[in-house]
Design a protein around this motif. Sequence first.
Motif, mmCIF file in Angstrom:
data_model
loop_
_atom_site.group_PDB
_atom_site.id
_atom_site.type_symbol
_atom_site.label_atom_id
_atom_site.label_comp_id
_atom_site.label_asym_id
_atom_site.label_seq_id
_atom_site.Cartn_x
_atom_site.Cartn_y
_atom_site.Cartn_z
ATOM 1 N N ASN A 174 -0.208 9.726 -16.245
ATOM 2 C CA ASN A 174 -1.017 10.242 -15.421
ATOM 3 C C ASN A 174 -2.135 9.123 -14.859
ATOM 4 N N TRP A 175 -2.470 8.273 -15.874
ATOM 5 C CA TRP A 175 -3.166 7.063 -15.686
ATOM 6 C C TRP A 175 -2.520 6.078 -14.436
ATOM 7 N N LEU A 176 -1.126 5.964 -14.649
ATOM 8 C CA LEU A 176 -0.302 5.308 -13.820
ATOM 9 C C LEU A 176 -0.480 6.025 -12.273
ATOM 10 N N PHE A 177 -0.285 7.152 -12.458
ATOM 11 C CA PHE A 177 -0.434 7.829 -11.103
ATOM 12 C C PHE A 177 -1.740 7.562 -10.436
ATOM 13 N N TYR A 178 -3.041 7.774 -11.115
ATOM 14 C CA TYR A 178 -4.082 7.221 -10.493
ATOM 15 C C TYR A 178 -4.282 6.065 -10.308
ATOM 16 N N SER A 179 -3.856 5.110 -10.889
ATOM 17 C CA SER A 179 -4.128 3.746 -10.820
ATOM 18 C C SER A 179 -3.046 3.230 -9.538
ATOM 19 N N PHE A 180 -1.971 3.541 -9.496
ATOM 20 C CA PHE A 180 -1.256 3.412 -8.142
ATOM 21 C C PHE A 180 -1.810 3.871 -6.874
ATOM 22 N N LEU A 181 -2.205 5.048 -7.058
ATOM 23 C CA LEU A 181 -2.987 5.815 -5.805
ATOM 24 C C LEU A 181 -3.971 5.073 -5.602
ATOM 25 N N GLY A 230 0.743 -1.262 0.160
ATOM 26 C CA GLY A 230 -0.140 -0.055 0.137
ATOM 27 C C GLY A 230 0.905 1.154 -0.096
ATOM 28 N N PHE A 231 1.810 1.367 0.724
ATOM 29 C CA PHE A 231 2.699 2.458 0.891
ATOM 30 C C PHE A 231 3.563 2.625 -0.343
ATOM 31 N N ILE A 232 4.071 1.446 -0.680
ATOM 32 C CA ILE A 232 5.022 1.609 -1.883
ATOM 33 C C ILE A 232 4.251 1.960 -3.194
ATOM 34 N N PHE A 233 3.143 1.863 -3.060
ATOM 35 C CA PHE A 233 2.146 1.987 -4.345
ATOM 36 C C PHE A 233 2.020 3.410 -4.295
ATOM 37 N N LEU A 234 1.748 3.977 -3.288
ATOM 38 C CA LEU A 234 1.600 5.490 -3.119
ATOM 39 C C LEU A 234 2.890 6.266 -3.576
ATOM 40 N N GLY A 235 4.242 5.701 -3.086
ATOM 41 C CA GLY A 235 5.241 6.115 -3.602
ATOM 42 C C GLY A 235 5.464 5.953 -5.243
ATOM 43 N N LEU A 236 5.032 4.903 -5.797
ATOM 44 C CA LEU A 236 5.036 4.766 -7.302
ATOM 45 C C LEU A 236 4.239 5.731 -7.975
ATOM 46 N N ALA A 237 3.025 5.976 -7.177
ATOM 47 C CA ALA A 237 2.013 7.018 -7.851
ATOM 48 C C ALA A 237 2.935 8.237 -7.983
ATOM 49 N N SER A 238 3.623 8.552 -6.998
ATOM 50 C CA SER A 238 4.361 9.944 -7.205
ATOM 51 C C SER A 238 5.474 9.741 -8.176
ATOM 52 N N ILE A 239 6.112 8.773 -8.377
ATOM 53 C CA ILE A 239 7.046 8.732 -9.337
ATOM 54 C C ILE A 239 6.606 8.750 -10.620
ATOM 55 N N CYS A 240 5.351 8.168 -10.988
ATOM 56 C CA CYS A 240 4.655 8.249 -12.303
ATOM 57 C C CYS A 240 4.158 9.724 -12.569
ATOM 58 N N GLU A 241 3.892 10.438 -11.733
ATOM 59 C CA GLU A 241 3.522 11.756 -11.692
ATOM 60 C C GLU A 241 4.821 12.649 -11.955
ATOM 61 N N MET A 242 5.828 12.334 -11.450
ATOM 62 C CA MET A 242 7.076 13.120 -11.795
ATOM 63 C C MET A 242 7.522 12.747 -13.188
ATOM 64 N N ILE A 243 7.300 11.592 -13.771
ATOM 65 C CA ILE A 243 7.523 11.321 -15.123
ATOM 66 C C ILE A 243 6.967 12.104 -16.108
#
Length: 194
Positions: free
Chosen positions: A70-77, A40-53
Amino acid sequence: MFFSILLLAHFQAAVIPIVLGIKSINKFKHISKYKLIPFGFIFLGLASICEMIDHIKTSWIYIDHSSLYNWLFYSFLSLGLTLLSISVIKNKFIQTTNLCISLCSIISYFLFNKTIALIFQVIISIFLLINWQKTFKNWLLILYPIFGILFTTFFGINLSISGDQFWHILIGPSGTISVIVFYLILKRSAKNII
């Protein structure tokens, strides 16, 4: 200077949840599905990484658009919040319902639009609040809707309307506060053994 602050605001929003996820591995064993918590925590971090990309492609200027990252950001979130939510419940039907809502959020982004996906994200957040409040009964949980929903939405709306990138700097740290709140609630629960 502004770009450095903007980069730092996004970087911390990626690193802190991942660090908390790593710290959560094999911890909180008193919780029903404790093995889901690190993901859960790691996916929230991955969401932010996708947003940065995604921001790299827009020269770090916030643009309200749809894209793969942007889709990956919302998906990981969606997945991160869902995993944190279902980690504390034992009822299979409620777990399945939470997962289905998360899947609806992920699919609806492309089938319809980001607005529909956000509606499902609101439902995911409501389930998270209900499940965690029933389990932990911790007053700190009120900070999640304040920082993770109200403030981030307020900052995002101001950013979209004004185009002033100052609001962009505030979104990441506000979301990070809510992630830290989740971890603090978990730590307190370990001391009190629910």
